[in-house]
Design a protein around this motif. Sequence first.
Motif, PDB file in Angstrom:
ATOM      1  N   ILE A 172      23.261 -23.734  27.560  1.00  0.00           N
ATOM      2  CA  ILE A 172      22.655 -24.266  26.323  1.00  0.00           C
ATOM      3  C   ILE A 172      21.367 -24.985  26.707  1.00  0.00           C
ATOM      4  N   PRO A 174      17.217 -26.615  25.779  1.00  0.00           N
ATOM      5  CA  PRO A 174      16.447 -27.370  24.784  1.00  0.00           C
ATOM      6  C   PRO A 174      15.149 -26.662  24.401  1.00  0.00           C
ATOM      7  N   TRP A 175      14.344 -27.374  23.604  1.00  0.00           N
ATOM      8  CA  TRP A 175      13.146 -26.769  23.023  1.00  0.00           C
ATOM      9  C   TRP A 175      11.859 -27.136  23.746  1.00  0.00           C
ATOM     10  N   ALA A 201      17.425 -23.326  21.925  1.00  0.00           N
ATOM     11  CA  ALA A 201      17.336 -24.367  20.891  1.00  0.00           C
ATOM     12  C   ALA A 201      16.881 -23.735  19.567  1.00  0.00           C
ATOM     13  N   GLU A 202      17.372 -24.285  18.484  1.00  0.00           N
ATOM     14  CA  GLU A 202      17.049 -23.721  17.167  1.00  0.00           C
ATOM     15  C   GLU A 202      15.558 -23.850  16.824  1.00  0.00           C
ATOM     16  N   TYR A 230      22.215 -23.036  15.510  1.00  0.00           N
ATOM     17  CA  TYR A 230      22.210 -24.496  15.604  1.00  0.00           C
ATOM     18  C   TYR A 230      23.239 -24.992  16.626  1.00  0.00           C
ATOM     19  N   GLU A 232      25.536 -27.381  16.485  1.00  0.00           N
ATOM     20  CA  GLU A 232      26.925 -27.589  16.060  1.00  0.00           C
ATOM     21  C   GLU A 232      27.605 -26.285  15.690  1.00  0.00           C
ATOM     22  N   THR A 250      21.056 -28.383  29.283  1.00  0.00           N
ATOM     23  CA  THR A 250      19.921 -29.302  29.385  1.00  0.00           C
ATOM     24  C   THR A 250      19.615 -29.794  27.981  1.00  0.00           C
ATOM     25  N   GLY A 251      19.506 -31.111  27.831  1.00  0.00           N
ATOM     26  CA  GLY A 251      19.215 -31.668  26.506  1.00  0.00           C
ATOM     27  C   GLY A 251      19.429 -33.171  26.532  1.00  0.00           C
ATOM     28  N   GLN A 354      10.875 -34.635  15.138  1.00  0.00           N
ATOM     29  CA  GLN A 354      10.524 -35.315  16.387  1.00  0.00           C
ATOM     30  C   GLN A 354       9.377 -36.302  16.179  1.00  0.00           C
TER      31      GLN A 354
HETATM   32  P1  ADP Z   1      17.126 -32.819  21.102  1.00  0.00           P
HETATM   33  O1  ADP Z   1      17.820 -34.072  20.624  1.00  0.00           O
HETATM   34  O2  ADP Z   1      16.000 -33.091  21.988  1.00  0.00           O
HETATM   35  O3  ADP Z   1      16.849 -31.810  20.020  1.00  0.00           O
HETATM   36  P2  ADP Z   1      19.626 -31.752  21.854  1.00  0.00           P
HETATM   37  O4  ADP Z   1      20.360 -32.323  22.985  1.00  0.00           O
HETATM   38  O5  ADP Z   1      20.059 -32.083  20.459  1.00  0.00           O
HETATM   39  O6  ADP Z   1      18.129 -32.112  22.074  1.00  0.00           O
HETATM   40  O7  ADP Z   1      19.579 -30.164  21.954  1.00  0.00           O
HETATM   41  C1  ADP Z   1      19.588 -29.433  23.141  1.00  0.00           C
HETATM   42  C2  ADP Z   1      20.402 -28.174  22.911  1.00  0.00           C
HETATM   43  O8  ADP Z   1      21.742 -28.547  22.603  1.00  0.00           O
HETATM   44  C3  ADP Z   1      19.944 -27.297  21.748  1.00  0.00           C
HETATM   45  O9  ADP Z   1      20.113 -25.929  22.087  1.00  0.00           O
HETATM   46  C4  ADP Z   1      20.905 -27.685  20.642  1.00  0.00           C
HETATM   47  O10 ADP Z   1      21.096 -26.682  19.671  1.00  0.00           O
HETATM   48  C5  ADP Z   1      22.179 -27.889  21.423  1.00  0.00           C
HETATM   49  N1  ADP Z   1      23.160 -28.748  20.755  1.00  0.00           N
HETATM   50  C6  ADP Z   1      22.945 -29.773  19.884  1.00  0.00           C
HETATM   51  N2  ADP Z   1      24.104 -30.302  19.472  1.00  0.00           N
HETATM   52  C7  ADP Z   1      25.094 -29.604  20.091  1.00  0.00           C
HETATM   53  C8  ADP Z   1      26.527 -29.677  20.080  1.00  0.00           C
HETATM   54  N3  ADP Z   1      27.181 -30.579  19.331  1.00  0.00           N
HETATM   55  N4  ADP Z   1      27.211 -28.810  20.854  1.00  0.00           N
HETATM   56  C9  ADP Z   1      26.577 -27.914  21.629  1.00  0.00           C
HETATM   57  N5  ADP Z   1      25.240 -27.781  21.661  1.00  0.00           N
HETATM   58  C10 ADP Z   1      24.501 -28.614  20.919  1.00  0.00           C
END
Ligand code: ADP
Length: 505
Positions: A172, A174-175, A201-202, A230, A232, A250-251, A354
């Motif tokens: 998984i 990030p963007w 990432a979405e 997304y 979730e 990574t996120g 953001q």
């Molecule tokens: P940011 O807050 O910088 O957007 P996130 O940590 O929310 O970074 O996102 C990083 C990645 O994790 C993205 O691909 C996002 O879709 C994914 N993500 C966000 N929430 C969840 C979750 N509850 N379970 C799994 N992946 C998630």
Amino acid sequence: MSTTSDDGAETAESIRSRHREAADDVVPEHTQLYIGGEWQDAASGETFDTLNPTTGEVLASVARGGEADVDRAVEAARDAYDEEWSETSRAERQAILTEIADRVEEHQEELATLETLDNGKTLMEARIDVEGVAEQFRFFAGATNSRSGHTRDEPGVHGEVIREPYGVVGQIIPWNFPLAMASWKLAPALAAGNCSVLKPAEQTPLSVLRFLEIVDDVVPDGVVNVVTGYGEEAGDPLSRHEGVRKLAFTGSTAVGKQIMRNAAENVTDVTLELGGKSPIVVHADADPEEAVGVIAMAIFANTGECCEAGSRLFVHEDVAEPILEGLIGAAEGMTVGDPLKEETDVGPKVSQEQVERTMRYLESAKEGGATFLAGGDAPDDEALAGGCFVTPTLVEGLDHDHEAVQEEIFGPVLEVFRWDDYDEMMELANDVDYGLAGGVITNDLELADRTARDIEAGYIWVNTWHEMSPGLPYGGYKQSGIGRELSVETLDYYTQAKSVKYGLE
Ligand code: ADP
């Protein structure tokens, strides 16, 4: 259509028209899920829009994957693993990774332009990212031969340790570095012999989809599967899937903790690369001009959207004046604008959400008594009004325990602290939950070594920032993560040890 106003100046319309033209050439034909080597709609039939943060316009509608799609993707990955990939030799995998690197290089400009359109980073930054993508695949093509099992033998004892891939890994990303992060995940996973289900990432799904169009005939069906959607809806079921034996994420630290909780359900192994709030320590002997160059790069590159950004500056009193003066000049002198234009230094943030997040922290910093030495707002330019722009910002005067100092802003915001007592300064420098990176600026080797050792973080730069060479492991201390990427030992995180003990009479 006129692309500039009558006096030739940039307008919102001239930017939109430049971006639409670029998008026509590079937005991928397929914006569906990539499962088992085929482009497929989401089971729900639903899509979501990915926006261009420079113009606010829709770039493409992309399949909105969910649990049923994750199930299909994991099954396709498992089938590919059982039927083909687990039988491949290192040499075969090496050839595939090398061919991927070649293809990425052939399509560098196109992939970079797409990244700029979807993420907002400048074209110059996107080109560097794409170079790094090819470098990742090349590095891990070579690294496939660097890790191997071993034997254990002594009189009466013979055993061997085999390193086996997990089979199906869930990844998984990030963007902020969409295609680069995909390569950090895919290259070692494939090199070690795994099949992957990857969730981009979405905000930025397009470069990964275009990448798969480009390497579709190189990678056997089902070895790489992509479920867009997304967090979730698609990320959550991936991280809970019992067919996934290894997760790499990574996120943000908040989501990383959630992934770890989800992984606990099936006792799945995890690698996490999470947030940062990295200190830049400037010693009294630093050359102010060189220091300003390093610090500006540390915080303003990629519009501050880097986990490893240097976001807390600890500058020695003796050099504080010239360095802060230089930084104010650098921040105010940067060209904030259309990331497709070569002269732009700072592009937009990835999304309006953001921007709001950064602005909330700046508001809170104001309430906390901060002085704004530079920036702190949107650029005063009508042509940029439709985009997600924030000016390079320097803030001084906050207590170190203020939330804007303790938490990751993920924007072009540097917080300044002056020091004259090393031990007190170092206590503050380490007084955050994060420990991803840090840096020191000095010409004194002993000071550099001491500070590099004192900072509690996984990656330290001396007189530079952001440079990462494959071979030097990258990953966090404390709440910045678990595991290491970018190096041969990453292969250990994508394999598990099996001991085979022989009974000798
Ligand atoms: P940011 O807050 O910088 O957007 P996130 O940590 O929310 O970074 O996102 C990083 C990645 O994790 C993205 O691909 C996002 O879709 C994914 N993500 C966000 N929430 C969840 C979750 N509850 N379970 C799994 N992946 C998630």
